[in-house]
Design a protein around this motif. Structure first.
Motif, PDB file in Angstrom:
ATOM      1  N   GLN A   1       0.684  -1.352  -0.022  1.00 41.53           N
ATOM      2  CA  GLN A   1       0.252  -0.239  -0.294  1.00 41.53           C
ATOM      3  C   GLN A   1       0.847   1.378   0.214  1.00 41.53           C
ATOM      4  OE1 GLN A   1      -0.190  -2.331   2.142  1.00 41.53           O
ATOM      5  NE2 GLN A   1      -0.569  -1.711   4.333  1.00 41.53           N
ATOM      6  N   SER A   2       2.134   1.325   0.663  1.00 39.85           N
ATOM      7  CA  SER A   2       3.129   2.303   0.635  1.00 39.85           C
ATOM      8  C   SER A   2       3.390   2.784  -0.947  1.00 39.85           C
ATOM      9  CB  SER A   2       4.118   2.048   1.444  1.00 39.85           C
ATOM     10  OG  SER A   2       3.918   1.863   2.835  1.00 39.85           O
ATOM     11  N   VAL A   3       3.587   1.663  -1.829  1.00 36.51           N
ATOM     12  CA  VAL A   3       3.807   2.028  -3.259  1.00 36.51           C
ATOM     13  C   VAL A   3       2.615   2.514  -3.851  1.00 36.51           C
ATOM     14  CG1 VAL A   3       4.726   0.818  -5.139  1.00 36.51           C
ATOM     15  CG2 VAL A   3       5.423   0.217  -3.134  1.00 36.51           C
ATOM     16  N   TRP A   4       1.437   1.866  -3.688  1.00 38.72           N
ATOM     17  CA  TRP A   4       0.362   2.210  -4.502  1.00 38.72           C
ATOM     18  C   TRP A   4       0.061   3.787  -3.736  1.00 38.72           C
ATOM     19  CZ3 TRP A   4       0.492  -0.836  -7.953  1.00 38.72           C
ATOM     20  CH2 TRP A   4       0.517  -2.027  -8.017  1.00 38.72           C
ATOM     21  N   LEU A   5       0.253   3.922  -2.710  1.00 40.53           N
ATOM     22  CA  LEU A   5       0.040   5.591  -2.081  1.00 40.53           C
ATOM     23  C   LEU A   5       1.015   6.500  -2.913  1.00 40.53           C
ATOM     24  CD1 LEU A   5      -0.759   5.036   1.491  1.00 40.53           C
ATOM     25  CD2 LEU A   5      -2.580   5.683  -0.166  1.00 40.53           C
ATOM     26  N   LEU A   6       2.288   6.110  -2.998  1.00 41.22           N
ATOM     27  CA  LEU A   6       3.175   6.943  -3.568  1.00 41.22           C
ATOM     28  C   LEU A   6       2.907   7.054  -4.906  1.00 41.22           C
ATOM     29  CD1 LEU A   6       5.748   8.221  -3.272  1.00 41.22           C
ATOM     30  CD2 LEU A   6       7.111   6.219  -3.900  1.00 41.22           C
TER      31      LEU A   6
ATOM     32  N   ALA B   1      -0.056   6.932  -6.434  1.00 39.52           N
ATOM     33  CA  ALA B   1      -1.191   7.796  -6.508  1.00 39.52           C
ATOM     34  C   ALA B   1      -1.029   9.318  -6.279  1.00 39.52           C
ATOM     35  CB  ALA B   1      -2.493   7.345  -5.321  1.00 39.52           C
ATOM     36  N   SER B   2      -0.143   9.708  -5.399  1.00 41.29           N
ATOM     37  CA  SER B   2       0.412  10.907  -5.120  1.00 41.29           C
ATOM     38  C   SER B   2       1.041  11.411  -6.228  1.00 41.29           C
ATOM     39  CB  SER B   2       1.225  10.932  -3.801  1.00 41.29           C
ATOM     40  OG  SER B   2       2.332  10.376  -3.999  1.00 41.29           O
ATOM     41  N   ILE B   3       1.720  10.822  -6.724  1.00 40.95           N
ATOM     42  CA  ILE B   3       2.671  10.993  -8.026  1.00 40.95           C
ATOM     43  C   ILE B   3       1.774  11.592  -9.227  1.00 40.95           C
ATOM     44  CG2 ILE B   3       4.161  10.528  -9.814  1.00 40.95           C
ATOM     45  CD1 ILE B   3       5.846   9.010  -7.498  1.00 40.95           C
ATOM     46  N   CYS B   4       0.695  10.721  -9.371  1.00 43.58           N
ATOM     47  CA  CYS B   4      -0.325  10.840 -10.378  1.00 43.58           C
ATOM     48  C   CYS B   4      -0.935  12.378 -10.133  1.00 43.58           C
ATOM     49  CB  CYS B   4      -1.174   9.984 -10.544  1.00 43.58           C
ATOM     50  SG  CYS B   4      -0.761   8.203 -11.053  1.00 43.58           S
ATOM     51  N   VAL B   5      -1.367  12.366  -8.942  1.00 42.71           N
ATOM     52  CA  VAL B   5      -2.281  13.724  -8.617  1.00 42.71           C
ATOM     53  C   VAL B   5      -1.212  14.838  -8.831  1.00 42.71           C
ATOM     54  CG1 VAL B   5      -3.324  14.980  -6.688  1.00 42.71           C
ATOM     55  CG2 VAL B   5      -3.737  12.540  -7.097  1.00 42.71           C
TER      56      VAL B   5
ATOM     57  N   GLY C   1      -6.042   7.086 -12.731  1.00 42.51           N
ATOM     58  CA  GLY C   1      -5.038   6.242 -12.077  1.00 42.51           C
ATOM     59  C   GLY C   1      -4.841   6.271 -10.792  1.00 42.51           C
ATOM     60  N   ALA C   2      -4.764   7.677 -10.298  1.00 41.75           N
ATOM     61  CA  ALA C   2      -4.624   7.839  -8.576  1.00 41.75           C
ATOM     62  C   ALA C   2      -5.776   7.312  -7.985  1.00 41.75           C
ATOM     63  CB  ALA C   2      -4.611   9.420  -8.659  1.00 41.75           C
ATOM     64  N   PHE C   3      -7.078   7.378  -8.553  1.00 44.20           N
ATOM     65  CA  PHE C   3      -8.140   6.575  -7.952  1.00 44.20           C
ATOM     66  C   PHE C   3      -7.985   5.219  -7.853  1.00 44.20           C
ATOM     67  CE2 PHE C   3     -12.302   4.805  -7.365  1.00 44.20           C
ATOM     68  CZ  PHE C   3     -12.674   5.774  -6.553  1.00 44.20           C
ATOM     69  N   ILE C   4      -7.510   4.528  -8.786  1.00 41.24           N
ATOM     70  CA  ILE C   4      -7.331   3.181  -8.949  1.00 41.24           C
ATOM     71  C   ILE C   4      -6.128   2.762  -7.972  1.00 41.24           C
ATOM     72  CG2 ILE C   4      -6.326   1.297 -10.390  1.00 41.24           C
ATOM     73  CD1 ILE C   4      -8.102   2.325 -12.642  1.00 41.24           C
ATOM     74  N   PHE C   5      -5.014   3.437  -7.986  1.00 41.33           N
ATOM     75  CA  PHE C   5      -3.900   3.195  -6.964  1.00 41.33           C
ATOM     76  C   PHE C   5      -4.584   3.314  -5.595  1.00 41.33           C
ATOM     77  CE2 PHE C   5      -1.034   4.421 -10.436  1.00 41.33           C
ATOM     78  CZ  PHE C   5      -0.639   3.010 -10.902  1.00 41.33           C
ATOM     79  N   SER C   6      -5.102   4.284  -5.299  1.00 47.36           N
ATOM     80  CA  SER C   6      -5.720   4.479  -3.857  1.00 47.36           C
ATOM     81  C   SER C   6      -6.643   3.406  -3.431  1.00 47.36           C
ATOM     82  CB  SER C   6      -6.601   5.691  -3.635  1.00 47.36           C
ATOM     83  OG  SER C   6      -5.814   7.161  -4.064  1.00 47.36           O
ATOM     84  N   LEU C   7      -7.149   3.012  -4.647  1.00 46.69           N
ATOM     85  CA  LEU C   7      -8.289   1.846  -4.253  1.00 46.69           C
ATOM     86  C   LEU C   7      -7.510   0.608  -3.651  1.00 46.69           C
ATOM     87  CD1 LEU C   7     -11.081   0.852  -4.111  1.00 46.69           C
ATOM     88  CD2 LEU C   7     -11.014   0.310  -6.536  1.00 46.69           C
TER      89      LEU C   7
END
Length: 146
Positions: A7-12, A14-18, A120-126
């Motif tokens: 989840q740390s990778v996915w959150l990172l 997502a933040s890069i996408c935003v 992409g950010a939404f999917i990574f956050s999910l």
């Protein structure tokens, strides 16, 4: 049993996408007939054009980065992730309204690919939310074994 911190990778991600979305153009407006006052026949529309929109985007990106470090309190981490997903959805809706709410009539809208960064950010956050929930279940199972 090993807790995975995907989840740390996915959150990172997502933040890069935003963050990328905040500084890339969303759409190209081509003016036919009635040219705006500045005389340009086309212009890019980006989140940086609207200060409030840009600030909300940056807040979402910072919130996602801070969410990475909330791993000790998974309940709060899940809440912040859900809040971030809601804010990403609001950003996407406001972006669409910002492009179609252009006061110039006769403007032809060509979407750029940056709006897909919010998807992409939404999917990574999910995916991050699912990872947090999976780790919680692993911890509960380990506590039952003790």
């Amino acid at each position: 049993m090993m807790i995975q911190r995907w989840q740390s990778v996915w959150l990172l991600l997502a933040s890069i996408c935003v963050a990328l979305f905040c500084f890339m153009p969303m759409a190209l407006l081509s003016f036919e007939g009635a040219v705006p006052a500045d005389g340009a026949s086309a212009s890019f529309l980006s989140p940086a054009d609207n200060t409030v929109f840009l600030i909300v985007g940056i807040v979402v990106a910072v919130l996602l980065v801070l969410d990475i470090f909330m791993y000790r309190n998974t309940r709060r981490q899940k809440q912040v992730t859900v809040l971030s997903m809601l804010m990403i959805a609001v950003l996407a809706a406001c972006g669409v309204l910002m492009v179609y709410g252009v006061e110039h009539e006769g403007a032809k809208v060509e979407w750029m690919g940056s709006i897909l960064l919010l998807l992409g950010a939404f999917i990574f956050s999910l995916l991050a939310y699912r990872g947090i929930r999976h780790d919680e279940n692993l911890l509960k199972a380990a506590d039952r074994l003790r």
